[in-house]
Scaffold this motif. Structure first.
Motif, PDB file in Angstrom:
ATOM      1  N   GLY A   9       0.820  -1.208   0.000  1.00  7.29           N
ATOM      2  CA  GLY A   9       0.000   0.000   0.000  1.00  7.29           C
ATOM      3  C   GLY A   9       0.852   1.256   0.000  1.00  7.29           C
ATOM      4  N   PHE A  10       1.928   1.254   0.777  1.00  5.84           N
ATOM      5  CA  PHE A  10       2.832   2.409   0.777  1.00  5.84           C
ATOM      6  C   PHE A  10       3.509   2.564  -0.581  1.00  5.84           C
ATOM      7  N   LEU A  11       3.869   1.441  -1.218  1.00  7.13           N
ATOM      8  CA  LEU A  11       4.467   1.518  -2.552  1.00  7.13           C
ATOM      9  C   LEU A  11       3.495   2.131  -3.557  1.00  7.13           C
ATOM     10  N   VAL A  12       2.225   1.760  -3.462  1.00  6.60           N
ATOM     11  CA  VAL A  12       1.221   2.299  -4.378  1.00  6.60           C
ATOM     12  C   VAL A  12       1.078   3.805  -4.178  1.00  6.60           C
ATOM     13  N   THR A  13       1.091   4.261  -2.919  1.00  5.98           N
ATOM     14  CA  THR A  13       0.942   5.702  -2.686  1.00  5.98           C
ATOM     15  C   THR A  13       2.144   6.491  -3.184  1.00  5.98           C
ATOM     16  N   ILE A  14       3.298   5.870  -3.266  1.00  3.66           N
ATOM     17  CA  ILE A  14       4.463   6.570  -3.830  1.00  3.66           C
ATOM     18  C   ILE A  14       4.285   6.728  -5.340  1.00  3.66           C
ATOM     19  N   MET A  15       3.700   5.718  -5.984  1.00  2.59           N
ATOM     20  CA  MET A  15       3.579   5.752  -7.444  1.00  2.59           C
ATOM     21  C   MET A  15       2.545   6.754  -7.934  1.00  2.59           C
ATOM     22  N   TYR A  16       1.522   7.045  -7.120  1.00  2.64           N
ATOM     23  CA  TYR A  16       0.445   7.927  -7.560  1.00  2.64           C
ATOM     24  C   TYR A  16       0.559   9.284  -6.889  1.00  2.64           C
ATOM     25  N   PRO A  17       0.310  10.350  -7.646  1.00  2.00           N
ATOM     26  CA  PRO A  17       0.352  11.693  -7.038  1.00  2.00           C
ATOM     27  C   PRO A  17      -0.876  11.925  -6.154  1.00  2.00           C
ATOM     28  N   TYR A  18      -0.774  12.954  -5.308  1.00  3.13           N
ATOM     29  CA  TYR A  18      -1.869  13.301  -4.404  1.00  3.13           C
ATOM     30  C   TYR A  18      -3.161  13.611  -5.154  1.00  3.13           C
ATOM     31  N   MET A  19      -3.047  14.151  -6.358  1.00  2.00           N
ATOM     32  CA  MET A  19      -4.240  14.543  -7.109  1.00  2.00           C
ATOM     33  C   MET A  19      -5.174  13.364  -7.350  1.00  2.00           C
ATOM     34  N   LEU A  20      -4.607  12.179  -7.576  1.00  2.00           N
ATOM     35  CA  LEU A  20      -5.442  11.014  -7.829  1.00  2.00           C
ATOM     36  C   LEU A  20      -6.090  10.476  -6.561  1.00  2.00           C
ATOM     37  N   LEU A  21      -5.559  10.861  -5.412  1.00  2.00           N
ATOM     38  CA  LEU A  21      -6.093  10.366  -4.147  1.00  2.00           C
ATOM     39  C   LEU A  21      -7.105  11.313  -3.521  1.00  2.00           C
ATOM     40  N   VAL A  22      -7.352  12.463  -4.138  1.00  2.00           N
ATOM     41  CA  VAL A  22      -8.202  13.472  -3.520  1.00  2.00           C
ATOM     42  C   VAL A  22      -9.623  12.960  -3.319  1.00  2.00           C
ATOM     43  N   ILE A  23     -10.223  12.395  -4.354  1.00  2.00           N
ATOM     44  CA  ILE A  23     -11.617  11.949  -4.243  1.00  2.00           C
ATOM     45  C   ILE A  23     -11.758  10.788  -3.263  1.00  2.00           C
ATOM     46  N   PRO A  24     -10.927   9.726  -3.338  1.00  2.00           N
ATOM     47  CA  PRO A  24     -11.065   8.654  -2.343  1.00  2.00           C
ATOM     48  C   PRO A  24     -10.821   9.126  -0.908  1.00  2.00           C
ATOM     49  N   VAL A  25      -9.836   9.993  -0.714  1.00  2.00           N
ATOM     50  CA  VAL A  25      -9.559  10.496   0.636  1.00  2.00           C
ATOM     51  C   VAL A  25     -10.721  11.352   1.122  1.00  2.00           C
ATOM     52  N   TYR A  26     -11.287  12.158   0.242  1.00  2.00           N
ATOM     53  CA  TYR A  26     -12.442  12.982   0.615  1.00  2.00           C
ATOM     54  C   TYR A  26     -13.602  12.093   1.058  1.00  2.00           C
ATOM     55  N   ILE A  27     -13.862  11.030   0.315  1.00  2.00           N
ATOM     56  CA  ILE A  27     -14.972  10.131   0.662  1.00  2.00           C
ATOM     57  C   ILE A  27     -14.717   9.454   1.999  1.00  2.00           C
ATOM     58  N   VAL A  28     -13.489   8.991   2.217  1.00  2.00           N
ATOM     59  CA  VAL A  28     -13.159   8.334   3.488  1.00  2.00           C
ATOM     60  C   VAL A  28     -13.285   9.317   4.646  1.00  2.00           C
ATOM     61  N   MET A  29     -12.750  10.525   4.479  1.00  2.00           N
ATOM     62  CA  MET A  29     -12.841  11.528   5.549  1.00  2.00           C
ATOM     63  C   MET A  29     -14.296  11.914   5.833  1.00  2.00           C
ATOM     64  N   TYR A  30     -15.109  11.950   4.784  1.00  2.00           N
ATOM     65  CA  TYR A  30     -16.533  12.253   4.971  1.00  2.00           C
ATOM     66  C   TYR A  30     -17.221  11.132   5.754  1.00  2.00           C
ATOM     67  N   LYS A  31     -16.927   9.885   5.389  1.00  2.00           N
ATOM     68  CA  LYS A  31     -17.568   8.740   6.047  1.00  2.00           C
ATOM     69  C   LYS A  31     -17.212   8.638   7.522  1.00  2.00           C
ATOM     70  N   ILE A  32     -15.980   8.994   7.887  1.00  2.00           N
ATOM     71  CA  ILE A  32     -15.586   8.884   9.307  1.00  2.00           C
ATOM     72  C   ILE A  32     -15.739  10.203  10.053  1.00  2.00           C
ATOM     73  N   GLY A  33     -16.261  11.223   9.382  1.00  2.00           N
ATOM     74  CA  GLY A  33     -16.594  12.477  10.051  1.00  2.00           C
ATOM     75  C   GLY A  33     -15.420  13.373  10.383  1.00  2.00           C
ATOM     76  N   LEU A  34     -14.400  13.384   9.549  1.00  2.00           N
ATOM     77  CA  LEU A  34     -13.217  14.205   9.823  1.00  2.00           C
ATOM     78  C   LEU A  34     -13.058  15.379   8.860  1.00  2.00           C
ATOM     79  N   LEU A  35     -14.108  15.719   8.133  1.00  2.00           N
ATOM     80  CA  LEU A  35     -14.012  16.873   7.231  1.00  2.00           C
ATOM     81  C   LEU A  35     -14.128  18.173   8.018  1.00  2.00           C
ATOM     82  N   GLY A  36     -13.386  19.180   7.596  1.00  2.00           N
ATOM     83  CA  GLY A  36     -13.514  20.510   8.168  1.00  2.00           C
ATOM     84  C   GLY A  36     -12.846  20.705   9.514  1.00  2.00           C
ATOM     85  N   GLY A  37     -11.977  19.807   9.921  1.00  2.00           N
ATOM     86  CA  GLY A  37     -11.297  19.960  11.207  1.00  2.00           C
ATOM     87  C   GLY A  37      -9.814  19.672  11.095  1.00  2.00           C
ATOM     88  N   TYR A  38      -9.139  19.963  12.174  1.00  2.00           N
ATOM     89  CA  TYR A  38      -7.690  19.730  12.196  1.00  2.00           C
ATOM     90  C   TYR A  38      -7.339  18.245  12.117  1.00  2.00           C
TER      91      TYR A  38
END
Length: 196
Positions: free
Chosen positions: A92-121
């Protein structure tokens, strides 16, 4: 000739906008005017100091969390490479090195929304904390530690915690410092995850 732009920038910091526009090449200010600096000190009605404190807080917290988590994870992976969970984590760490942050924005946004961590520190800090580069720095260093050192500690009756914090981490201080500097600089420059 080369120093003039710097001099002009310094002089213009004490001049009003109207004075700069009326005589832009004037080599000295008409008078010392600190109103411009007061205007800069607030951005959009919020004090600039708040933005600086937010940046320092987020960057420092994500650096500390990132160093602790990646050091512990890399040590666990090196000590128990036979566990399939650790192999999946490493991939998993190897995969994150291969892909830029731009490709992870939507999945990370969805995960952060599902666990309730949007809009905070907490969401920003957790997202910025896990750095694959730091993980591989720690992993390579821990692999380089001779097995005889750890085996000698085990024979002396040391627990895994004692080995990690009493032997391995003191040896790893140069790597901790390097990873901390890299993490701090990378996290300070991250604008897109914070915006999202």
């Amino acid at each position: 000739l080369f120093l003039y732009p710097y001099w002009w920038m310094l002089v213009s910091a004490f001049r009003s906008t109207q004075a700069i526009l009326s005589s832009p090449l004037r080599p000295w200010p008409e008078s010392i005017n600190l109103d411009v600096l007061r205007e800069i000190a607030s951005v959009g009605g919020s004090p600039l100091a708040r933005f600086v404190v937010n940046s320092l807080l987020i960057t420092t917290a994500s650096t500390v969390v990132g160093i602790v988590v990646t050091a512990l994870g890399a040590y666990a992976l090196v000590r128990r490479p036979d566990l399939w969970v650790f192999r999946v984590l490493r991939a998993g760490f190897l995969v994150t090195i291969m892909y830029p942050y731009m490709l992870l924005v939507i999945p990370v946004y969805i995960v952060m929304y599902k666990i309730g961590l949007l809009g905070g520190y907490a969401g920003i800090i957790l997202f910025l904390a896990l750095g694959p580069i730091q993980f591989f720095l720690f992993e390579q260093f821990f692999r380089a530690i001779p097995r005889s050192v750890i085996e000698a500690a085990l024979i002396d009756g040391a627990t895994e915690r004692q080995i990690l914090f009493g032997i391995v981490m003191p040896l790893a201080m140069p790597v901790v410092a390097t990873a901390a500097v890299i993490t701090f600089l990378l996290n300070w420059a991250q604008w897109l995850p914070v915006l999202v």
